[in-house]
Each structure stands twice: as C-alpha cells, then as structure tokens.
Design an enzyme around this catalytic site. Structure first.
Site, PDB file in Angstrom:
ATOM      1  N   TYR A   1       0.502   3.934   3.669  1.00 47.80           N
ATOM      2  CA  TYR A   1       0.041   4.184   2.297  1.00 47.80           C
ATOM      3  C   TYR A   1      -1.152   3.294   1.958  1.00 47.80           C
ATOM      4  O   TYR A   1      -2.156   3.756   1.400  1.00 47.80           O
ATOM      5  CB  TYR A   1       1.199   3.932   1.333  1.00 47.80           C
ATOM      6  CG  TYR A   1       0.900   4.210  -0.116  1.00 47.80           C
ATOM      7  CD1 TYR A   1       0.903   5.507  -0.612  1.00 47.80           C
ATOM      8  CD2 TYR A   1       0.653   3.161  -1.012  1.00 47.80           C
ATOM      9  CE1 TYR A   1       0.659   5.761  -1.949  1.00 47.80           C
ATOM     10  CE2 TYR A   1       0.406   3.401  -2.348  1.00 47.80           C
ATOM     11  CZ  TYR A   1       0.403   4.707  -2.810  1.00 47.80           C
ATOM     12  OH  TYR A   1       0.156   4.956  -4.149  1.00 47.80           O
TER      13      TYR A   1
ATOM     14  N   SER B   1      -4.899   3.114  -5.765  1.00 45.18           N
ATOM     15  CA  SER B   1      -3.648   2.382  -5.919  1.00 45.18           C
ATOM     16  C   SER B   1      -3.927   0.886  -5.901  1.00 45.18           C
ATOM     17  O   SER B   1      -5.002   0.439  -5.477  1.00 45.18           O
ATOM     18  CB  SER B   1      -2.709   2.755  -4.762  1.00 45.18           C
ATOM     19  OG  SER B   1      -1.621   1.866  -4.640  1.00 45.18           O
TER      20      SER B   1
END
Length: 262
Positions: A158, A145
């Site tokens: 996250y 990500s």
C-alpha cells in the site's frame, strides 16, 4: 468569490464512491453543483449507494467497471461522455489495502495492491485525460495517503503504491499543465468510517495512538474532506498543480501531539 468554487455544469467522475470517503467526496462535489457519476464494481453496493445519494438529494449516475481493466475503463468513459457529458473532474479514489508483514506477503498480493492503487489511477487518468487534452481543460484528483510519506508495519504494498501515486500525480501535472489540466492529490489522515469503527472504541490501543499522535486530537470526519475536494476541483485551484494536500489534522507537521506543558 462563490463563483470560484461553483461546479455547476461540470461532470465529476469519482471512482470507488459507493461508500466511505469516496462517497463523502462525491457528495461534496454534487453539493457544489457538479453532475455526479459514481464508479464501483459490485452491483449490490452500487444500488445501495445510488439510493443513499437520492436520499441526500443527489441524482448520481452509476457505472460498474473495474478501473484496472483498461478496455472496460475506456468503454465506460466513452459511454459517460456520450450519456452524461464531458468529464471535467476525475477523482481517482478506488483503492485497496492488504495488511500483511513483508516477509509473509505473496508477490501476487503485492502486485494486486499496486494494480488497484497505482495502475488503476494511471488507466483512468490516461483515458479521461485524452478528452481533457482535446478540450484544453480538466481537473484530476488522486487520493493519496499518509503512506505517500510515511511507512508503517504490514502495509509495504500500500505504501509503495501510494508513494508511487504521489509521483504519478506530479508527473502527469508536468506533462498536462500546458493543456490547462490540473493534477493534484489529497492525502487523508485517519478518518472515522465504518472500516475504522472497530478500532475507534475507547481503550483500543490504536484509537489512543491516533488521538495522541494527531495535533487536532481526534479522528477526521468524512465531511472534513469536502473543502479540499471542492477546492481542487474548482476554478479556485487553476494555478495549483502537482501538489498533495494532506487533510490529516496536523500529523505530518509534528513528531507528536503537543503537550499542555510549557
């Protein structure tokens, strides 16, 4: 040159591929010739996904299991190896996010995100990797990500997980390169999906931020991931290992979108 990217005869397992970017990457692999196996954990979503694949000319095989459950993962990987064929390509795409400020986040929620986004890829890589080591060949692609590199409000768990996934990618590459296994990652930027639809409307502050922050001046289209996915799954990347390929429209290259002024 086409042979470098031809995946015919290779079984590809993509986790969390019942929708969104996972489905886009899985479709790309199938269109390049791979036999597609799709993982999910919701029966209704799996049924709908397999029908969408069929409508796109792809006969995908679906397996329902939780990637954080090692026993279930091991059992289903053995089934796939027996029922479909040797897994040559693994895409660890299944993930989740909880947008909660750090001071308000429960430890249980933090652990849940790490379990899905980091422990899950470890479990899947370990169970599939055992077979790849025996065969002396394999491709593993971890879906990282922008948060593997950057921080942002409300996504501490996250970001911690995706940063860890980047380093897991590099470490597995270090351990398994000797067995002709390439372990790499893809770091998607901001993409136009059903999940981002509510914030992509004209005038929404986040929509304006992404368009002005991205040198390409737009959100990514899921099909923009096809080339990177096929490259990292194919012979073309046989000497590429431990790398994260960011497909982000140039976000990580700049501190801001270039202006027209000189």
């Amino acid at each position: 040159m086409k042979e470098l990217f031809d995946l015919t005869g290779n079984v590809a397992l993509v986790t969390g591929a019942t929708h969104g970017l996972g489905m886009a990457m899985a479709t790309a692999l199938a269109k390049a010739g791979a036999t597609l196996v799709v993982n999910g954990n919701t029966p209704a979503k799996m049924e709908r996904a397999l029908e969408l694949y069929r409508q796109n000319g792809i006969e995908a095989k679906g397996y329902l299991f939780d990637v954080t459950d090692e026993a279930a993962a091991q059992e289903n990987i053995e089934r796939i190896e027996q029922e479909v064929g040797p897994i040559a390509i693994l895409v660890n795409n299944a993930g989740m996010i909880k947008r909660i400020p750090a001071l308000e986040m429960e430890v249980a929620d933090f652990r849940k995100v790490l379990d899905v986004d980091l422990t899950g890829p470890f479990i899947m890589s370990k169970q599939v990797g055992k077979h790849m080591v025996q065969r002396q060949a394999g491709k593993i692609i971890n879906i990282c990500s922008m948060m593997s590199e950057l921080g942002r409000d409300t996504v501490s768990a996250y970001a911690a997980a995706k940063g860890g996934l980047k380093m897991l990618t590099r470490n597995l590459a270090t351990e398994w390169a000797r067995y002709n296994i390439q372990v790499n990652g893809i770091g998607p930027g901001y993409f136009a999906t059903d999940q981002t639809a509510p914030i992509r409307v004209d005038g929404h502050p986040f929509n304006e931020f992404i368009i002005h922050r991205t040198p390409a001046g737009r959100w990514g289209d899921p099909e923009d991931l096809a080339g990177a996915t096929i490259f990292l799954a194919s012979r073309a990347s046989d000497f590429v290992n431990g790398q994260i390929l960011y497909v982000d429209g140039g976000i990580l290259a700049t501190i801001g979108k270039p202006s027209n002024e000189r």
